[in-house]
Write a protein that holds these residues in place. Structure first.
Motif, mmCIF file in Angstrom:
data_model
loop_
_atom_site.group_PDB
_atom_site.id
_atom_site.type_symbol
_atom_site.label_atom_id
_atom_site.label_comp_id
_atom_site.label_asym_id
_atom_site.label_seq_id
_atom_site.Cartn_x
_atom_site.Cartn_y
_atom_site.Cartn_z
ATOM 1 N N HIS A 156 -17.159 -3.867 10.646
ATOM 2 C CA HIS A 156 -15.816 -3.414 11.044
ATOM 3 C C HIS A 156 -15.376 -2.188 10.233
ATOM 4 O O HIS A 156 -15.989 -1.829 9.222
ATOM 5 N N LEU A 157 -14.260 -1.598 10.649
ATOM 6 C CA LEU A 157 -13.592 -0.530 9.888
ATOM 7 C C LEU A 157 -12.306 -1.098 9.306
ATOM 8 O O LEU A 157 -11.502 -1.705 10.024
ATOM 9 N N HIS A 158 -12.127 -0.910 7.994
ATOM 10 C CA HIS A 158 -10.853 -1.303 7.377
ATOM 11 C C HIS A 158 -9.927 -0.085 7.456
ATOM 12 O O HIS A 158 -10.199 0.975 6.900
ATOM 13 N N PHE A 159 -8.792 -0.257 8.150
ATOM 14 C CA PHE A 159 -7.876 0.841 8.432
ATOM 15 C C PHE A 159 -6.467 0.491 7.947
ATOM 16 O O PHE A 159 -5.931 -0.579 8.274
ATOM 17 N N GLY A 160 -5.881 1.372 7.154
ATOM 18 C CA GLY A 160 -4.536 1.116 6.637
ATOM 19 C C GLY A 160 -3.649 2.354 6.742
ATOM 20 O O GLY A 160 -4.106 3.472 7.011
ATOM 21 N N MET A 161 -2.336 2.163 6.494
ATOM 22 C CA MET A 161 -1.366 3.277 6.504
ATOM 23 C C MET A 161 -0.343 3.079 5.398
ATOM 24 O O MET A 161 0.064 1.943 5.094
ATOM 25 N N LYS A 162 0.082 4.224 4.801
ATOM 26 C CA LYS A 162 1.114 4.211 3.763
ATOM 27 C C LYS A 162 2.287 5.102 4.179
ATOM 28 O O LYS A 162 2.105 6.161 4.767
ATOM 29 N N GLN A 163 3.467 4.621 3.843
ATOM 30 C CA GLN A 163 4.677 5.415 4.067
ATOM 31 C C GLN A 163 5.476 5.406 2.768
ATOM 32 O O GLN A 163 5.838 4.342 2.268
ATOM 33 N N ASP A 164 5.718 6.592 2.224
ATOM 34 C CA ASP A 164 6.408 6.719 0.934
ATOM 35 C C ASP A 164 5.706 5.919 -0.159
ATOM 36 O O ASP A 164 6.353 5.305 -1.015
ATOM 37 N N GLY A 165 4.371 5.886 -0.101
ATOM 38 C CA GLY A 165 3.587 5.205 -1.126
ATOM 39 C C GLY A 165 3.427 3.717 -0.924
ATOM 40 O O GLY A 165 2.766 3.057 -1.727
ATOM 41 N N ASN A 166 4.035 3.169 0.134
ATOM 42 C CA ASN A 166 3.959 1.723 0.387
ATOM 43 C C ASN A 166 3.138 1.435 1.646
ATOM 44 O O ASN A 166 3.233 2.163 2.644
ATOM 45 N N TRP A 167 2.369 0.355 1.588
ATOM 46 C CA TRP A 167 1.576 -0.038 2.742
ATOM 47 C C TRP A 167 2.479 -0.503 3.879
ATOM 48 O O TRP A 167 3.485 -1.193 3.655
ATOM 49 N N ILE A 168 2.144 -0.106 5.087
ATOM 50 C CA ILE A 168 2.850 -0.574 6.273
ATOM 51 C C ILE A 168 1.824 -1.065 7.285
ATOM 52 O O ILE A 168 0.619 -0.830 7.126
ATOM 53 N N ASP A 169 2.303 -1.726 8.340
ATOM 54 C CA ASP A 169 1.407 -2.205 9.388
ATOM 55 C C ASP A 169 0.983 -0.994 10.233
ATOM 56 O O ASP A 169 1.807 -0.383 10.930
ATOM 57 N N PRO A 170 -0.279 -0.600 10.202
ATOM 58 C CA PRO A 170 -0.700 0.566 10.978
ATOM 59 C C PRO A 170 -0.543 0.378 12.481
ATOM 60 O O PRO A 170 -0.352 1.348 13.210
ATOM 61 N N MET A 171 -0.580 -0.860 12.935
ATOM 62 C CA MET A 171 -0.441 -1.106 14.367
ATOM 63 C C MET A 171 0.971 -0.772 14.876
ATOM 64 O O MET A 171 1.164 -0.569 16.075
ATOM 65 N N SER A 172 1.942 -0.701 13.952
ATOM 66 C CA SER A 172 3.316 -0.363 14.368
ATOM 67 C C SER A 172 3.425 1.117 14.751
ATOM 68 O O SER A 172 4.415 1.537 15.352
ATOM 69 N N LYS A 173 2.402 1.906 14.391
ATOM 70 C CA LYS A 173 2.405 3.334 14.686
ATOM 71 C C LYS A 173 1.449 3.708 15.830
ATOM 72 O O LYS A 173 1.464 4.842 16.275
ATOM 73 N N ILE A 174 0.650 2.753 16.247
ATOM 74 C CA ILE A 174 -0.332 3.038 17.294
ATOM 75 C C ILE A 174 0.382 3.051 18.664
ATOM 76 O O ILE A 174 1.101 2.117 19.022
ATOM 77 N N SER A 175 0.134 4.111 19.421
ATOM 78 C CA SER A 175 0.820 4.253 20.700
ATOM 79 C C SER A 175 0.022 3.715 21.876
ATOM 80 O O SER A 175 0.530 3.633 22.994
ATOM 81 N N ASP A 176 -1.260 3.414 21.686
ATOM 82 C CA ASP A 176 -2.043 2.900 22.829
ATOM 83 C C ASP A 176 -2.677 1.568 22.465
ATOM 84 O O ASP A 176 -2.544 1.074 21.371
#
Length: 240
Positions: free
Chosen positions: A220-240
């Protein structure tokens, strides 16, 4: 004797005339004085009226004179219109700049690889690690993909970091225009470098099992996102 009487009468008549003349002269003097006094009073009253009339006229003129003192007389013709046009142009430019900034900050995100979400973002909750056997947060999502699958950026941006981590293997971090940072772990040797501009068509590496923290998981691929230095749910930003 008759002559003496006549002379006495003449004397009395002369004295009478003298007395009447005195009174007549006195009357004339009094009348003249009255006329002069009347004329003087009339002139005085006329002077006072003229002064009042002049004062009233000045009072009426003062506001006009006062308003002219503050009036701008050397203002170029059309300057008001020019100023208005300048303000409108400035406002239009500001609106245009704001629109461009908004457009620049709008990033459309998609999954970096196509596949099933094996492990979801834990939002700070502890979850059991299959590989390590302990409880820890899962700060990204695991997207199932075969080894060798090409990995693309989730959105256009600039490569911020390229590094190797003992627990997460080879990793790439990409900074996006809206301030988000996307993180890709368990890659093969990355094919991008720091400072490089990338988009969703760029290949940043391929899927491997280089992440020791999740080596017992399916590929698998481990995929993450940060906003202002804090981890967030990357799926909340996915549009498709």
């Amino acid at each position: 004797m008759k002559q003496v009487k006549i002379n006495d009468k003449k004397k009395r008549f002369g004295r009478g005339l003298s007395s009447k003349g005195f009174y007549i002269a006195l009357a004339i003097c009094l009348v003249g004085s009255g006329i002069m006094a009347f004329v003087a009073v009339d002139r005085t009253l006329s002077g006072i009226e003229d002064m009042n009339s002049g004062s009233s006229s000045l009072s009426q003129q003062e506001p006009s004179s006062s308003s002219q003192v503050g009036a701008v007389t050397d203002k170029p013709a059309g300057s008001s219109s020019s100023s208005s046009n300048t303000e409108q142009q400035s406002s239009s430019q500001s609106s245009s700049s704001a629109s461009e900034s908004t457009a620049a900050a709008t990033v459309v995100y998609s999954l970096p690889v196509s596949g099933e979400i094996m492990n979801a973002y834990s939002a700070g909750e502890l979850v059991k690690s299959l590989t390590l056997g302990d409880w820890r947060t899962h700060d990204g999502v695991d997207i199932k993909a075969d080894a060798g699958t090409e990995v693309h950026p989730a959105g256009a941006g600039t490569v911020k970091k390229v590094y190797s981590d003992t627990m997460w293997g080879n990793c790439v971090e990409i900074e996006h225009a809206d301030g988000l940072i996307s993180v890709y772990c368990s890659l093969s040797e990355p094919t991008v470098q720091v400072g490089q501009a990338v988009d969703t068509g760029t290949v940043i590496g391929t899927v491997t099992d280089s992440a020791a923290a999740e080596v017992l998981e399916a590929s698998h691929l481990h995929f993450g996102m940060k906003q202002d230095g804090n981890w967030i749910d990357p799926m909340s930003k996915i549009s498709d």
